[in-house]
Scaffold this motif. Sequence first.
Motif, PDB file in Angstrom:
ATOM      1  N   ILE A  74       0.864  -1.008  -0.120  1.00  0.00           N
ATOM      2  CA  ILE A  74      -0.063   0.086   0.092  1.00  0.00           C
ATOM      3  C   ILE A  74       0.830   1.156   0.154  1.00  0.00           C
ATOM      4  CG2 ILE A  74      -1.639   1.290   1.395  1.00  0.00           C
ATOM      5  CD1 ILE A  74      -2.781  -1.356   2.178  1.00  0.00           C
ATOM      6  N   GLU A  75       1.842   1.256   0.729  1.00  0.00           N
ATOM      7  CA  GLU A  75       2.871   2.261   0.527  1.00  0.00           C
ATOM      8  C   GLU A  75       4.363   2.270  -0.436  1.00  0.00           C
ATOM      9  OE1 GLU A  75       4.155   2.758   4.773  1.00  0.00           O
ATOM     10  OE2 GLU A  75       2.067   3.143   5.494  1.00  0.00           O
ATOM     11  N   GLN A  81       7.063  -4.684 -12.760  1.00  0.00           N
ATOM     12  CA  GLN A  81       8.585  -5.227 -13.720  1.00  0.00           C
ATOM     13  C   GLN A  81       9.253  -6.054 -12.787  1.00  0.00           C
ATOM     14  OE1 GLN A  81      10.530  -2.104 -15.762  1.00  0.00           O
ATOM     15  NE2 GLN A  81       8.596  -0.903 -16.056  1.00  0.00           N
ATOM     16  N   GLU A  82       8.956  -6.117 -11.339  1.00  0.00           N
ATOM     17  CA  GLU A  82      10.029  -6.821 -10.600  1.00  0.00           C
ATOM     18  C   GLU A  82      10.464  -8.076 -10.852  1.00  0.00           C
ATOM     19  OE1 GLU A  82       8.000  -3.407  -8.702  1.00  0.00           O
ATOM     20  OE2 GLU A  82       7.163  -5.266  -9.413  1.00  0.00           O
ATOM     21  N   ALA A  83       9.239  -9.097 -11.225  1.00  0.00           N
ATOM     22  CA  ALA A  83       9.494 -10.423 -11.553  1.00  0.00           C
ATOM     23  C   ALA A  83      10.391 -10.553 -12.797  1.00  0.00           C
ATOM     24  CB  ALA A  83       7.993 -11.192 -11.776  1.00  0.00           C
ATOM     25  N   GLU A  84      10.209  -9.941 -13.883  1.00  0.00           N
ATOM     26  CA  GLU A  84      10.942  -9.920 -15.202  1.00  0.00           C
ATOM     27  C   GLU A  84      12.498  -9.393 -14.874  1.00  0.00           C
ATOM     28  OE1 GLU A  84      11.003  -8.443 -19.770  1.00  0.00           O
ATOM     29  OE2 GLU A  84       9.374  -7.519 -18.216  1.00  0.00           O
ATOM     30  N   GLU A  85      12.409  -8.621 -13.812  1.00  0.00           N
ATOM     31  CA  GLU A  85      13.887  -8.038 -13.665  1.00  0.00           C
ATOM     32  C   GLU A  85      14.596  -9.205 -12.702  1.00  0.00           C
ATOM     33  OE1 GLU A  85      15.588  -5.391 -14.414  1.00  0.00           O
ATOM     34  OE2 GLU A  85      13.877  -4.959 -15.743  1.00  0.00           O
ATOM     35  N   THR A 150      15.664 -25.127  -5.320  1.00  0.00           N
ATOM     36  CA  THR A 150      14.931 -23.610  -5.307  1.00  0.00           C
ATOM     37  C   THR A 150      16.092 -22.641  -5.756  1.00  0.00           C
ATOM     38  OG1 THR A 150      13.499 -24.228  -3.585  1.00  0.00           O
ATOM     39  CG2 THR A 150      13.836 -22.050  -3.851  1.00  0.00           C
ATOM     40  N   THR A 151      17.387 -22.975  -5.415  1.00  0.00           N
ATOM     41  CA  THR A 151      18.441 -21.972  -5.695  1.00  0.00           C
ATOM     42  C   THR A 151      18.924 -22.450  -7.094  1.00  0.00           C
ATOM     43  OG1 THR A 151      19.826 -23.222  -4.117  1.00  0.00           O
ATOM     44  CG2 THR A 151      18.618 -21.360  -3.127  1.00  0.00           C
ATOM     45  N   PRO A 152      19.602 -21.516  -7.564  1.00  0.00           N
ATOM     46  CA  PRO A 152      19.904 -20.127  -7.076  1.00  0.00           C
ATOM     47  C   PRO A 152      18.586 -19.182  -7.455  1.00  0.00           C
ATOM     48  CG  PRO A 152      21.060 -20.315  -9.464  1.00  0.00           C
ATOM     49  CD  PRO A 152      20.604 -21.825  -8.914  1.00  0.00           C
ATOM     50  N   LEU A 153      18.221 -18.495  -6.411  1.00  0.00           N
ATOM     51  CA  LEU A 153      17.003 -17.654  -6.404  1.00  0.00           C
ATOM     52  C   LEU A 153      17.294 -16.142  -6.424  1.00  0.00           C
ATOM     53  CD1 LEU A 153      13.991 -18.079  -4.026  1.00  0.00           C
ATOM     54  CD2 LEU A 153      15.291 -16.153  -3.818  1.00  0.00           C
ATOM     55  N   ALA A 154      16.675 -15.402  -7.224  1.00  0.00           N
ATOM     56  CA  ALA A 154      16.819 -13.915  -7.473  1.00  0.00           C
ATOM     57  C   ALA A 154      15.750 -13.394  -6.860  1.00  0.00           C
ATOM     58  CB  ALA A 154      16.891 -13.579  -8.912  1.00  0.00           C
ATOM     59  N   ILE A 155      16.242 -12.287  -6.063  1.00  0.00           N
ATOM     60  CA  ILE A 155      14.955 -11.454  -5.476  1.00  0.00           C
ATOM     61  C   ILE A 155      15.445 -10.022  -5.655  1.00  0.00           C
ATOM     62  CG2 ILE A 155      16.554 -11.410  -3.293  1.00  0.00           C
ATOM     63  CD1 ILE A 155      14.112 -11.446  -1.501  1.00  0.00           C
ATOM     64  N   THR A 156      14.133  -9.307  -5.863  1.00  0.00           N
ATOM     65  CA  THR A 156      14.218  -7.938  -6.349  1.00  0.00           C
ATOM     66  C   THR A 156      13.350  -7.087  -5.628  1.00  0.00           C
ATOM     67  OG1 THR A 156      12.731  -8.155  -8.310  1.00  0.00           O
ATOM     68  CG2 THR A 156      14.987  -8.555  -8.739  1.00  0.00           C
ATOM     69  N   GLU A 157      13.272  -5.622  -5.845  1.00  0.00           N
ATOM     70  CA  GLU A 157      12.276  -4.610  -5.105  1.00  0.00           C
ATOM     71  C   GLU A 157      12.227  -3.384  -6.251  1.00  0.00           C
ATOM     72  OE1 GLU A 157      12.891  -1.724  -3.213  1.00  0.00           O
ATOM     73  OE2 GLU A 157      14.863  -1.826  -4.128  1.00  0.00           O
ATOM     74  N   PRO A 158      11.022  -2.970  -5.839  1.00  0.00           N
ATOM     75  CA  PRO A 158      10.940  -1.729  -6.952  1.00  0.00           C
ATOM     76  C   PRO A 158      11.903  -0.598  -6.939  1.00  0.00           C
ATOM     77  CG  PRO A 158       8.744  -2.180  -5.595  1.00  0.00           C
ATOM     78  CD  PRO A 158       9.987  -3.068  -4.938  1.00  0.00           C
ATOM     79  N   GLY A 159      12.716  -0.486  -6.000  1.00  0.00           N
ATOM     80  CA  GLY A 159      13.771   0.406  -5.855  1.00  0.00           C
ATOM     81  C   GLY A 159      14.939  -0.037  -6.681  1.00  0.00           C
ATOM     82  N   PHE A 181      15.322  -5.144   2.083  1.00  0.00           N
ATOM     83  CA  PHE A 181      14.658  -4.418   0.962  1.00  0.00           C
ATOM     84  C   PHE A 181      13.388  -3.628   1.112  1.00  0.00           C
ATOM     85  CE2 PHE A 181      16.480  -7.167  -2.786  1.00  0.00           C
ATOM     86  CZ  PHE A 181      17.936  -6.953  -2.477  1.00  0.00           C
ATOM     87  N   GLY A 182      12.882  -3.610   2.430  1.00  0.00           N
ATOM     88  CA  GLY A 182      12.023  -2.821   2.632  1.00  0.00           C
ATOM     89  C   GLY A 182      10.711  -3.264   3.038  1.00  0.00           C
ATOM     90  N   GLY A 183      10.722  -4.661   3.228  1.00  0.00           N
ATOM     91  CA  GLY A 183       9.402  -5.348   3.757  1.00  0.00           C
ATOM     92  C   GLY A 183       8.581  -6.205   2.821  1.00  0.00           C
ATOM     93  N   TRP A 184       8.945  -6.095   1.508  1.00  0.00           N
ATOM     94  CA  TRP A 184       8.455  -7.145   0.641  1.00  0.00           C
ATOM     95  C   TRP A 184       9.215  -7.056  -0.596  1.00  0.00           C
ATOM     96  CZ3 TRP A 184       7.043  -6.606  -4.679  1.00  0.00           C
ATOM     97  CH2 TRP A 184       6.999  -5.254  -4.993  1.00  0.00           C
TER      98      TRP A 184
END
Length: 353
Positions: A74-75, A81-85, A150-159, A181-184
């Motif tokens: 919400i905040e 685009q996060e999944a594609e990145e 499960t790995t390697p596993l990539a993780i991204t966030e909107p920033g 990364f800020g909560g999600w």
Amino acid sequence: MHLLQPDEVDQLALGVVVLGSGGGGGEHETHAFAAMLRHEMRQSGPVTVLSPEEADPDGHGARVGLIGAPTVMIEKLPSGQEAEEALKALQAHDSTPVTAVIGWEVGGCNGLLPLILAARLGLPYVDVDGMGRAFPRVDQTTYDAAGLPTTPLAITEPGGNRAVLDATAIEKLARTVMVDFGGWAMMVAKPLKLADALKAGIPGSLSRALELGEIWSRRTVSVDERAKASGGFRVTRGKVAEVWRESVGDFPRGTVALRRLDTDDAYVRLEMQGEYLVALADGEPLVTTPDLLCCFDAESGKPVSTERLTYGAVVDVVALPSPAQWVRQEMLGRVDPRAFGYDLDYVPFRDVP
């Protein structure tokens, strides 16, 4: 083969929320991803959904999932685009060619994310996932139980932050990174060979979500009839008399006391940790994980997530059966009440007198 159309997205979104069992992101959070999916489909056309029999067993499927608290979105809004990145970051470390997208967790927001990725990449979605509902942990999948990586596993966030993780304790590491990364954050796991995913996974979970979405959109039909059509039953109708929540470890934990409105001077207690996990009456378990417990607002008929259940609300508690894979003796230990810290055994699914 099914061509998923934009006008089916709302039905699907309702179905994945039901399969979320109160967790994985409720109706408010899922709405944002439903809007993204419709947008992508208007740009690229309907998403091709393949049945397990139609999939190329030699192909490889990408898995995408959200980790963290959906309410944080919400905040901290997703861009879509996060999944594609994340997939691009993963492919820099793992060159396995991706020919399809598969489900990781069909419950809640995670039921829609693979379809957004499929639409963006122009890939088919194969109708299989690793949970058949929502569970909180990365390792609570039938894929993991079968020993698939499960790995390697990539993780991204909107920033724009991103990381590629490779560890045996991936659940703990991924959550540590997600908090930083800020909560999600969005995750893409190592692609699985489709033959392996289909053997280990839960087939037909997206079709199940569409079916449940259609059933629970029938607001003129009684709750009991909708529950029966879904393969389940109504446990009770109750008014929330007390809600207690606390943060323990990585997951929120809580208890809800419902004063039953269908029986005089009686209560049902719900135990929850992200999802509704156990329903008890007089201290005796009525329904337990991995079977699903869902709360529906008695007036609107909409699902109520664990995070939005409040004092004074009147809800119908509905039980739905677990996917058959989870109630096998060798699998129960991953998802039964004891896996969540409750000193209870699994109660086989049954109607409540």
